[in-house]
Each structure stands twice: as structure tokens, then as C-alpha cells.
Scaffold this motif. Structure first.
Motif, PDB file in Angstrom:
ATOM      1  N   LEU A  63       0.828  -1.209   0.000  1.00  0.00           N
ATOM      2  CA  LEU A  63       0.000   0.000   0.000  1.00  0.00           C
ATOM      3  C   LEU A  63       0.864   1.262   0.000  1.00  0.00           C
ATOM      4  O   LEU A  63       0.579   2.225  -0.714  1.00  0.00           O
ATOM      5  CB  LEU A  63      -0.938  -0.004   1.205  1.00  0.00           C
ATOM      6  N   ALA A  64       1.917   1.255   0.802  1.00  0.00           N
ATOM      7  CA  ALA A  64       2.821   2.408   0.835  1.00  0.00           C
ATOM      8  C   ALA A  64       3.471   2.622  -0.537  1.00  0.00           C
ATOM      9  O   ALA A  64       3.528   3.747  -1.049  1.00  0.00           O
ATOM     10  CB  ALA A  64       3.885   2.215   1.910  1.00  0.00           C
ATOM     11  N   LEU A  65       3.953   1.539  -1.144  1.00  0.00           N
ATOM     12  CA  LEU A  65       4.610   1.634  -2.448  1.00  0.00           C
ATOM     13  C   LEU A  65       3.639   2.092  -3.530  1.00  0.00           C
ATOM     14  O   LEU A  65       3.970   2.967  -4.341  1.00  0.00           O
ATOM     15  CB  LEU A  65       5.211   0.278  -2.830  1.00  0.00           C
ATOM     16  N   TYR A  70       3.013   4.014  -7.781  1.00  0.00           N
ATOM     17  CA  TYR A  70       2.141   3.592  -8.874  1.00  0.00           C
ATOM     18  C   TYR A  70       0.941   4.514  -9.082  1.00  0.00           C
ATOM     19  O   TYR A  70       0.458   4.657 -10.213  1.00  0.00           O
ATOM     20  CB  TYR A  70       1.671   2.157  -8.660  1.00  0.00           C
ATOM     21  N   LEU A  71       0.448   5.140  -8.015  1.00  0.00           N
ATOM     22  CA  LEU A  71      -0.682   6.054  -8.179  1.00  0.00           C
ATOM     23  C   LEU A  71      -0.221   7.490  -8.389  1.00  0.00           C
ATOM     24  O   LEU A  71      -1.040   8.405  -8.461  1.00  0.00           O
ATOM     25  CB  LEU A  71      -1.608   5.978  -6.962  1.00  0.00           C
ATOM     26  N   ASN A  72       1.073   7.698  -8.444  1.00  0.00           N
ATOM     27  CA  ASN A  72       1.620   9.034  -8.660  1.00  0.00           C
ATOM     28  C   ASN A  72       1.446   9.463 -10.110  1.00  0.00           C
ATOM     29  O   ASN A  72       1.602   8.677 -11.041  1.00  0.00           O
ATOM     30  CB  ASN A  72       3.114   9.038  -8.311  1.00  0.00           C
ATOM     31  N   ILE A  73       1.085  10.742 -10.293  1.00  0.00           N
ATOM     32  CA  ILE A  73       1.003  11.321 -11.634  1.00  0.00           C
ATOM     33  C   ILE A  73       2.164  12.297 -11.781  1.00  0.00           C
ATOM     34  O   ILE A  73       2.189  13.327 -11.100  1.00  0.00           O
ATOM     35  CB  ILE A  73      -0.334  12.047 -11.860  1.00  0.00           C
ATOM     36  N   ALA A  83       0.442   7.491   1.807  1.00  0.00           N
ATOM     37  CA  ALA A  83       1.563   6.553   1.851  1.00  0.00           C
ATOM     38  C   ALA A  83       2.232   6.565   3.223  1.00  0.00           C
ATOM     39  O   ALA A  83       2.606   5.509   3.754  1.00  0.00           O
ATOM     40  CB  ALA A  83       2.577   6.908   0.765  1.00  0.00           C
ATOM     41  N   LEU A  84       2.370   7.752   3.821  1.00  0.00           N
ATOM     42  CA  LEU A  84       2.953   7.841   5.170  1.00  0.00           C
ATOM     43  C   LEU A  84       2.090   7.137   6.202  1.00  0.00           C
ATOM     44  O   LEU A  84       2.606   6.486   7.120  1.00  0.00           O
ATOM     45  CB  LEU A  84       3.136   9.313   5.558  1.00  0.00           C
ATOM     46  N   HIS A  85       0.785   7.253   6.035  1.00  0.00           N
ATOM     47  CA  HIS A  85      -0.133   6.569   6.963  1.00  0.00           C
ATOM     48  C   HIS A  85       0.122   5.066   6.961  1.00  0.00           C
ATOM     49  O   HIS A  85       0.204   4.440   8.028  1.00  0.00           O
ATOM     50  CB  HIS A  85      -1.586   6.851   6.571  1.00  0.00           C
ATOM     51  N   TYR A  86       0.266   4.487   5.777  1.00  0.00           N
ATOM     52  CA  TYR A  86       0.487   3.044   5.695  1.00  0.00           C
ATOM     53  C   TYR A  86       1.885   2.665   6.181  1.00  0.00           C
ATOM     54  O   TYR A  86       2.074   1.587   6.761  1.00  0.00           O
ATOM     55  CB  TYR A  86       0.230   2.541   4.280  1.00  0.00           C
ATOM     56  N   CYS A  87       2.869   3.541   5.976  1.00  0.00           N
ATOM     57  CA  CYS A  87       4.200   3.294   6.544  1.00  0.00           C
ATOM     58  C   CYS A  87       4.126   3.237   8.067  1.00  0.00           C
ATOM     59  O   CYS A  87       4.649   2.311   8.698  1.00  0.00           O
ATOM     60  CB  CYS A  87       5.169   4.406   6.133  1.00  0.00           C
ATOM     61  N   MET A 103      10.776   3.644   2.798  1.00  0.00           N
ATOM     62  CA  MET A 103       9.687   4.376   2.170  1.00  0.00           C
ATOM     63  C   MET A 103       9.347   5.627   2.971  1.00  0.00           C
ATOM     64  O   MET A 103       9.099   6.699   2.408  1.00  0.00           O
ATOM     65  CB  MET A 103       8.454   3.472   2.046  1.00  0.00           C
ATOM     66  N   GLN A 104       9.326   5.501   4.283  1.00  0.00           N
ATOM     67  CA  GLN A 104       9.034   6.637   5.153  1.00  0.00           C
ATOM     68  C   GLN A 104      10.060   7.754   4.943  1.00  0.00           C
ATOM     69  O   GLN A 104       9.699   8.934   4.855  1.00  0.00           O
ATOM     70  CB  GLN A 104       9.029   6.179   6.609  1.00  0.00           C
ATOM     71  N   ALA A 105      11.331   7.381   4.856  1.00  0.00           N
ATOM     72  CA  ALA A 105      12.390   8.373   4.637  1.00  0.00           C
ATOM     73  C   ALA A 105      12.219   9.067   3.286  1.00  0.00           C
ATOM     74  O   ALA A 105      12.410  10.282   3.167  1.00  0.00           O
ATOM     75  CB  ALA A 105      13.755   7.709   4.729  1.00  0.00           C
ATOM     76  N   ARG A 106      11.852   8.310   2.256  1.00  0.00           N
ATOM     77  CA  ARG A 106      11.620   8.908   0.944  1.00  0.00           C
ATOM     78  C   ARG A 106      10.460   9.912   1.006  1.00  0.00           C
ATOM     79  O   ARG A 106      10.499  10.977   0.376  1.00  0.00           O
ATOM     80  CB  ARG A 106      11.316   7.819  -0.086  1.00  0.00           C
ATOM     81  N   LEU A 107       9.437   9.564   1.748  1.00  0.00           N
ATOM     82  CA  LEU A 107       8.278  10.444   1.880  1.00  0.00           C
ATOM     83  C   LEU A 107       8.606  11.681   2.710  1.00  0.00           C
ATOM     84  O   LEU A 107       8.090  12.768   2.449  1.00  0.00           O
ATOM     85  CB  LEU A 107       7.112   9.661   2.505  1.00  0.00           C
TER      86      LEU A 107
END
Length: 239
Positions: A63-65, A70-73, A83-87, A103-107
Motif C-alpha cells: 500500500l505504501a509503495l 504507482y498512483l503518482n502522476i 503513503a505515510l499513513h500506511y508506513c 519508504m518513510q524516509a523517501r516520503l
């Protein structure tokens, strides 16, 4: 006794129904994933997260990924909240999940929380010796004005005896690119980016040639070559 039996049967039916729903959601996710139907895949993942994450412990990772990548435009302003919520939810369940920490660090970088991201990548590097995290540390330092420290990391990495056997993962929502490349090529790419920022097109191009010699399919390096060509046609370089 009849009441007890009735309750037992009801619970059994509910459990069976839940198992059937879990199976349907999982199969739906697999089908949508193969078809690159990301909206349906996320809907199935969300349903799985709401029922039984113990059965699918990787659901928060996915879900985070999906919400990050994938849902990014590309080109649109990002909202990293989902995404942070799921992280954070996944890390509450398993604080040792290194994928979600990455993933959290990337966000955090999207939220401009550079210090938090840098600390997280530093801890991940010390724990895993994954060159992806060392590369991320160098990148953050370069683009937050701590160029000398970033260059020191790059130089040390390139001197490492095992760098040719290591890899770096790129996950770039802006470009819509996920790739895993040779670590030496990845750190040479940082040198190329640095020279490109300095408008030293010749040096940048030489680093990129070296990158592509090591890893001919390196998408980010190919894109940087295009940037150099575009800059060259617009006004030359500073020597």
C-alpha cells in the motif's frame, strides 16, 4: 445446547465468509497487478488490510509503495499523507520493517523533512550495509548544501572493494521509473549530477559515459545525457 450450536454455526459461517473474501481480494490484487490496473490493486489491498494483516503481513508495504509510486502522476503536486499513513501503520505492527523505514524516509523528503530522512537513511545504512541507503545519504547532503560531506561519501564508496558487486535501487515517481543499477554506476551518476549543477557539461558527460559503460540500461543516466544535450544547445558550459 441448541443456542450454543447455533452460535457456533454462525461463527463458523462468518469465518468461512471472511476467508472467502480474503481469497477473492488476494486474487483480485494479483490479477490487477498483472494488468497494471493500479486503482483496482489498491482497492483490493485496502480490503485485505481491513480484514487480516496477519495473513498478509506485506500488505502495508504494498500500500505504501502503490500510493508513493504507482498512483503518482508525474508533474502534479504530491500528497504523501496516505503513503505515510500506511508506513506508520505497518511500522506500528513491525518496527523492524526496513522497507517501510526506507519508504518513510523517501516520503519525508517530499515533506522537506531532510534531517529526519538523512538520519533514517544513516541508521538503515549502518544496519543493512545496503548501498541504496548510502547513496541516498550522499544525495541529501549534496542537495541540502553540504556538498563536501556528500562528495566524501561518494569518494569513499567508489574506493570500496565490493562496490562492483553491489546495487542501488531507484524509485522515482517524477519519472515513473523503478530500476536497480550497479552501485558504482549509481555513485558515478551522483558525480555527473554534481558537475551538471556546476554547468560543467564535459565532466558530467564523461561521468555519464562511464555510468552507461557499466550499466547500459541505466535510465537515470540516459535522461541526464539528454539534459546535457539540451543545455549544450541552449548556451554552452562553464569551464
Amino acid at each position: 445446547m441448541t443456542i450454543i450450536i447455533g452460535i457456533s454455526l454462525l461463527l463458523a459461517c462468518k469465518n468461512k465468509s471472511r476467508e472467502e473474501n480474503d481469497t477473492v481480494n488476494y486474487l483480485t490484487f494479483q490479477t490487477a497487478q498483472k494488468a497494471k490496473d493500479y486503482q483496482t490493486a489498491v482497492a483490493a489491498l485496502t480490503a485485505m488490510a481491513a480484514t487480516d494483516t496477519a495473513k498478509y503481513p506485506w500488505v502495508y508495504d504494498s500500500l505504501a509503495l502503490y500510493h508513493y509510486f504507482y498512483l503518482n502522476i508525474p508533474g502534479l503536486l504530491k500528497n504523501p499523507y496516505t503513503a505515510l499513513h500506511y508506513c506508520e501503520t505497518g511500522l506500528t505492527a513491525n518496527k523492524n520493517n526496513d522497507f517501510l523505514k526506507e519508504m518513510q524516509a523517501r516520503l519525508w523528503l517530499i515533506e522537506q523533512k531532510d534531517s529526519l530522512a538523512l538520519l533514517s537513511f544513516d541508521n538503515l545504512w549502518k544496519k543493512t550495509s545496503d548501498y541504496t541507503h548510502l547513496w541516498s545519504r550522499a544525495l541529501i547532503l549534496l542537495y541540502t548544501g553540504k556538498v563536501q560531506k556528500g562528495v566524501e561519501i561518494i569518494d569513499e564508496a567508489l574506493k570500496s572493494q565490493d562496490i562492483d558487486k553491489k546495487t542501488v535501487r531507484f524509485i522515482n515517481p517524477d519519472m515513473g521509473v523503478r530500476e536497480t543499477v550497479n552501485a558504482k554506476a549509481a555513485f558515478l551518476y551522483l558525480n555527473a549530477r554534481l558537475k551538471l549543477e556546476e554547468n560543467n557539461l564535459l565532466a558530467s558527460g564523461e561521468y555519464l559515459q562511464e555510468c552507461l559503460k557499466i550499466d547500459p540500461n541505466f535510465v537515470h543516466a540516459k535522461s541526464a545525457v539528454y539534459e546535457i544535450q539540451k543545455k549544450a544547445t541552449q548556451g554552452g558550459e562553464r569551464r
